[in-house]
Design an enzyme around this catalytic site. Structure first.
Site, PDB file in Angstrom:
ATOM      1  CG  ASP A 198     -46.935  45.528  10.053  1.00 29.40           C
ATOM      2  OD1 ASP A 198     -46.085  45.068   9.282  1.00 29.40           O
ATOM      3  OD2 ASP A 198     -47.914  44.883  10.456  1.00 29.40           O
ATOM      4  CG  ASP A 248     -52.255  47.915   8.964  1.00 31.88           C
ATOM      5  OD1 ASP A 248     -51.723  48.956   9.382  1.00 31.88           O
ATOM      6  OD2 ASP A 248     -51.999  46.785   9.410  1.00 31.88           O
TER       7      ASP A 248
END
Length: 879
Positions: free
Chosen positions: A332, A595
Site C-alpha cells: 500500500d 488487505d
C-alpha cells in the site's frame, strides 16, 4: 459468576443483555473496575487458547527418530553382545554426541521461536473504570465490556449489547466464508452458540459494522477453545521445508542404493555378517548430513536475532527463507511510501457554505467513540481531523449535536453515514467517504467541486467528500438511505512522501525486487507520490479497469503496471494470484482488514505491528516499523541464510558422496574394511561439527541481489560432478598408503581418515563462493577457525593416546607432505570444476511457480499469545 465452560457460556449467551450483565456483575456503561478485572484474571487465567513453548522431549525425539540411527544402535548393541565391546561403545558415544549437537542447536532454535511469539500482541478496546481504553487481549476477563470494530478478530466469546451493521466472518468455526449478520436479540435458549446471532465468538472476524458486548467466556472456555483442545496444531510446510524434505529424500535414495550394494558385496566376499552390516550402516550414516537440521536451526536462530535487531519479526523461523525468495512486492502507499502521519490541511466548501460548516459535518460523521475530545480507536483520517487545530473552534458546537445512529464504513461502500440531531431538533443524514462514491450519490455536483477535487488529486493530497440531506426518521441509517445527497464540500489531508522511501526503493531494486503499489486511494494521488520518489510508474489501473479484464489479460498487464488504485479487497487478492502465476516469489505488505485476502494469497504476507488484528494474523512477517528499508533488511537476511544453508547442502552431497563411494570401491579389492564403522562415524561427526560455523559466514553481494530457490536437479548434478573428484584423491591416497608406505590395515585407515577429513572439510572454502576464494571472497573467522581446527584434530588424532582404541596408528612424516600436495591439487581441481559448472548452469536456478502457502481460510487468529488451531488445509498448485 459465570464459569468458563461452554455450557455455562451458552446459558449466559442466550440471555438478554441486562441479564448477562447482572449475572456477571458488570455495568454496560462503566465496565469492570481495574481491581475487579485483576481478581477475575487470577480466577480465570489469561485469555489464551495455547502458546508456543520450547519442549525438550519433542526436540529430542526429532533428533533420535532417524531409522538409520536406530539400526546403527541396534547393530552396535549386537556387536557388544558378541564381544566387540570397544567398537560398540565407541559407536554409541559418537552417535550420542551427534544427537546431542543436533538437540542443543534445535532446542536453542525453539527457544528463539518462543521469544518471537511472545512479542506478537493484539489489542482490544475495553470499557474499564467508566472509560474506553486499549489493553492486551490476554488480559480480557469475563464481564469485560468491549468494542468490536471493522477488521478486528473477536478476542473472546461476547454477548452483544449493541450493534451497528455488525457482520462477522465465522469460517474459523463453521467453514462458511459468507459473513453473518449480528443482532442483539437471542434466537432462543438451546440454540448452539455458534449459530446465535446475538453472540460474537472468539476467532471470528468483524467483516462490517461495529458493536459492543460483554465477554462471557475467555481462553479455553470459549467455543473456539473447546475445538482447539481436540485439535492438533501441526504447522504446515513452507516452500523451504518442502525443498529440504525433497533433498533429504534424494539422500535417502542414494544412501539406500549404496548401502544395499555394499552389504551385498561384502557378503559375497564372505566378510563377517555383523562387520558387513555395521560397515554398511556406517556408510549410510556417513552419506547423510546428520546435522543438517542443526545447521538450518542455527542459521534461522541467528538470523531471527539479527532480524529482530533490524525490526523484522517472523512468526515462524522457516518463513525467513521464504522472505528471501521474494522478487515482486505489492504494497500500500500510506506509511510505506508516505510518512503515514496524516494531517488535516483545509476544507473546500460548495455554494454559500463556509469551510467551518464542512469541518463540522466531518466531525459529526465519525463512527468511533470520542473521549475528552479525541477519537478512541478511530481511523487515521478521523484522528487527524479531531486533533487538528481547526477542530478546536468547532468541537464545542459539535458537542451540542446528538448522534442517533451510525452506518459504519465498509470496503464495498467506502463511506460512513450517521443520523444526527441539531440543538433545534432537526435531523439530518451525514455521509463521508471516498469522493467518487459520495459524488455518485449526490444530486447536483458543481463543476467547481469536480475541478477542485481533480486539482487536489494531482497535487497528491488525500481527499474525503462530505454530503448531507435532511431526514425525518431518527432510525439508524441503512445503505438504502444514502441517496439524493447534497455535496457540502471536501476535506483535504496531507501525507507527504517519506524522505527515506526513495533510497529504500532503490535498494529493493538492487535486490531484484519489483515494487508495485496497490491502494484504495485515487490513481492520480498514487502516481504523483511514485513519481516524486523516482519510481517508474508505467501504467496505472483502477478497480473498474480490472473488472473489465480477464485473467490472461490481467496477467499480461502486470509487467507494465506499477499502480493499482481504487481496488477492492477481492481485486487485491486477484492481482496477487495473477502475479504468482507468472512465477517467482510474491510478497504483499498491508495493514488493514481489506488487505487480509491478499495477505493470504501471497507467498509471503507482511504486515506491521500497528496493523489490524486480521492483517497481523494473516501475515507471516511482522515489521516493527512500516519502512521499506526495514523490509529490504529482512529480504537480504533471508537470502543470506538460504545461501549459507545451500553451502552445507552442497558440501554434504559432494564430499560425503565421494568419500562413501570411495569406501564402497575399496571394499571390493581390499582384504579388510577400508575404514571401521566407528571411524566413519567419527569422521562424519568431526566434519559436521566444523560445518556448524557456516551460519556465521559472509555471503557474496551478487548472491543477495536476486532470489534463490531450491533446485534438486541442480543439487543432483553438483553431487554427480564433484563427488567423483573427491573419489579420485581418495583412490590416490589408497595407492600411496599401499604401494609407497606399504601400510597395514590400521595405518591405511589412519591415512585415509586424515585425508578424507581434510579434503571434505577444506572444500568449503571453494564451495562457499562463486568467486576466487580468499582473494575475492573471504570466509568468516569462525568458519575459518572451525575448518582448520577440524583438519588439525584429524591429523593429530592417530598420534594421541586414543589412537589404539579408535583403531588408528601413527603416520609417517612423509605422508603429511603427500597429503599437503594432494589437498592443494584437489582444491585447484575443484576450483576449475566450479568454473565449468557455474558456466553451464545458471547461478540462481529457477523453478516452476508453486503455491507455497496453504489456503488459510480458517487460520484467522493464528496468534501466539492467543494461538488458534490450524485446521486441515488442502495445498494446491498454481499455474
Amino acid at each position: 459468576m459465570t464459569t468458563a465452560t461452554p455450557s455455562a457460556v451458552s446459558d449466559a449467551a442466550v440471555s438478554t443483555g441486562p441479564a448477562v450483565c447482572a449475572a456477571l456483575e458488570v455495568s454496560a456503561e462503566r465496565g469492570l473496575s481495574s481491581d475487579e478485572a485483576a481478581r477475575r484474571l487470577l480466577q480465570h487465567g489469561p485469555n489464551a487458547v495455547s502458546s508456543h513453548r520450547a519442549r525438550l522431549l519433542p526436540v529430542l525425539w526429532h533428533q533420535v527418530r532417524s531409522p538409520l540411527l536406530g539400526l546403527l544402535l541396534a547393530a552396535a548393541a549386537a556387536s557388544y553382545l558378541v564381544g566387540e565391546r570397544s567398537d560398540a561403545v565407541i559407536i554409541g558415544v559418537i552417535v550420542a554426541m551427534s544427537v546431542g549437537l543436533g538437540f542443543v542447536n534445535e532446542y536453542r532454535a525453539e527457544r528463539a521461536a518462543q521469544a518471537l511469539h511472545s512479542t506478537i500482541r493484539h489489542q482490544a478496546v475495553v470499557v474499564r473504570d467508566g472509560r474506553a481504553q486499549s489493553i492486551d487481549v490476554t488480559a480480557l476477563v469475563p464481564g469485560d465490556v468491549i468494542e468490536l470494530r471493522l477488521g478486528e478478530v473477536v478476542p473472546a466469546d461476547v454477548r452483544l449489547l449493541a450493534v451497528a451493521g455488525l457482520a462477522c466472518t465465522e469460517s474459523v468455526l463453521t467453514g462458511e466464508g459468507l459473513p453473518v449478520d449480528k443482532a442483539t436479540d437471542p434466537v432462543g435458549v438451546g440454540t448452539p452458540l455458534a449459530e446465535l446471532r446475538c453472540c460474537a465468538l472468539m476467532g471470528t472476524v468483524v467483516h462490517a459494522g461495529s458493536g459492543r458486548g460483554v465477554v462471557v467466556s475467555t481462553g479455553r472456555g470459549t467455543e473456539f477453545g473447546a475445538i482447539a483442545a481436540g485439535l492438533g496444531t501441526h504447522q504446515l510446510e513452507t516452500q523451504f521445508q518442502v525443498g529440504l524434505r525433497r533433498f533429504s529424500m534424494l539422500l535417502v535414495y542414494v544412501a539406500g542404493a549404496l548401502t544395499t550394494s555394499i552389504f551385498a558385496v561384502n557378503l559375497v566376499l564372505h566378510r563377517p555378517f555383523l562387520d558387513a552390516l555395521l560397515f554398511s550402516l556406517a556408510i549410510a550414516v556417513g552419506i547423510t548430513p546428520q546435522l543438517l537440521p542443526a545447521v538450518v536451526s542455527t542459521s534461522l536462530t541467528a538470523g531471527s536475532r539479527r532480524m529482530i535487531r533490524r525490526k523484522v519479526l517472523v512468526k515462524r523461523l522457516v518463513c525467513i527463507e521464504d522472505l528471501g525468495d521474494v522478487d515482486v512486492l505489492f504494497t500500500d502507499k500510506t506509511g510505506t511510501l508516505t510518512l503515514g502521519q496524516v494531517a488535516y490541511a483545509r476544507a473546500w466548501a460548495t455554494g454559500d457554505l463556509h469551510p467551518r460548516d464542512v469541518l463540522r459535518w466531518g466531525l459529526l460523521s465519525t463512527e468511533n467513540a470520542t473521549e475528552d475530545g479525541r477519537s478512541v480507536g478511530g481511523n487515521p483520517l478521523d484522528e487527524a481531523l479531531w486533533e487538528s487545530p481547526a477542530a478546536l473552534a468547532v468541537k464545542a458546537e459539535v458537542a451540542r449535536w446528538t448522534t442517533l445512529g451510525v452506518l459504519p464504513f465498509d470496503h464495498e461502500r467506502r463511506m460512513v453515514s450517521v443520523v444526527v440531531r441539531d440543538p433545534a431538533g432537526a435531523t439530518a443524514l451525514v455521509t463521508k467517504g471516498a469522493p467518487e462514491t459520495v459524488l455518485e450519490r449526490c444530486t447536483d455536483v458543481p463543476e467547481q467541486a469536480r475541478a477542485a477535487l481533480e486539482a487536489e488529486f494531482v497535487a497528491g493530497n488525500r481527499v474525503v467528500a462530505v454530503a448531507t440531506r435532511p431526514v425525518a426518521s431518527e432510525a439508524p441509517p441503512t445503505p438504502d438511505d444514502e441517496h439524493d445527497l447534497h455535496l457540502t464540500g471536501l476535506l483535504v489531508f496531507l501525507d507527504p512522501p517519506k524522505p527515506s522511501a526513495a533510497t529504500a526503493l532503490q535498494r529493493l531494486a538492487r535486490l531484484g525486487i519489483a515494487v508495485k503499489i496497490v491502494t484504495g486511494d485515487n490513481a492520480a494521488v498514487a502516481v504523483k507520490v511514485c513519481r516524486d520518489l523516482g519510481l517508474d510508474v508505467g501504467r496505472a489501473l483502477s478497480g473498474p479497469d480490472l473488472a473489465a479484464m480477464g485473467e490472461e489479460e490481467l496477467g499480461a498487464a502486470l509487467a507494465t503496471t506499477t499502480v493499482f488504485a481504487r481496488v477492492s479487497p477481492e481485486d487485491k487478492a486477484r492481482i496477487v494470484r495473477a502475479q504468482r502465476r507468472t512465477g517467482g516469489g510474491v510478497a504483499f505488505l498491508g495493514d488493514g482488514v481489506n488487505d487480509a485476502l491478499a495477505l493470504h494469497a501471497a507467498d509471503v504476507g507482511i504486515s506491521v505491528d500497528s496493523a489490524t488484528d486480521v492483517a497481523k494474523d494473516a501475515a507471516d512477517v511482522i515489521l516493527l516499523e512500516k519502512d521499506l528499508d526495514v523490509l529490504a533488511d529482512g529480504v537480504a537476511e533471508g537470502r543470506r541464510i538460504f545461501a549459507n544453508t545451500i553451502k552445507y547442502v552442497l558440501m554434504g552431497t559432494s564430499s560425503n558422496f565421494g568419500n562413501m563411494a570411495s569406501a564402497a570401491l575399496a571394499s571390493l579389492f581390499l582384504s579388510f574394511l577400508p575404514m571401521l564403522p566407528s571411524q566413519i562415524l567419527l569422521n562424519n561427526l568431526l566434519y559436521d561439527t566444523s560445518q556448524l560455523a557456516i551460519p556465521t559466514d559472509d555471503v557474496d553481494e551478487e548472491q543477495l541481489q536476486r532470489p534463490s530457490h531450491w533446485d534438486i536437479a541442480s543439487i543432483r548434478r553438483f553431487m554427480v560432478r564433484f563427488g567423483p573428484l573427491s573419489s579420485v584423491f581418495d583412490l590416490l591416497t589408497f595407492a600411496v598408503m599401499l604401494w609407497v608406505f606399504h601400510s597395514g590395515p590400521a595405518q591405511f585407515r589412519s591415512g585415509w581418515f586424515v585425508e578424507s577429513l581434510a579434503t571434505q572439510t577444506l572444500i568449503i572454502f571453494a564451495i562457499r563462493t562463486h568467486r576466487v576464494p580468499f582473494f575475492r571472497s573471504r570466509p568468516s573467522l569462525p568458519l575459518t577457525l572451525a575448518a582448520l581446527g577440524t583438519v588439525v584434530v584429524g591429523a593429530v588424532l592417530p598420534s594421541t593416546p586414543l589412537a589404539h582404541a579408535l583403531g588408528f596408528q601413527p603416520l609417517p612424516g612423509a605422508f603429511f607432505a603427500a597429503l599437503a600436495a594432494m589437498v592443494a591439487a584437489y582444491l585447484v581441481l575443484v576450483e576449475l570444476a566450479k568454473r565449468l559448472f557455474y558456466g553451464a548452469v545458471p547461478a540462481v536456478p529457477r523453478v516452476e511457480p508453486v503455491d507455497r502457502r496453504p489456503q488459510r481460510i480458517r487460520r484467522r487468529a493464528a496468534r501466539f499469545s492467543t494461538a488458534l488451531p490450524r485446521p486441515r488445509v488442502v495445498r494446491r498448485r498454481v499455474g
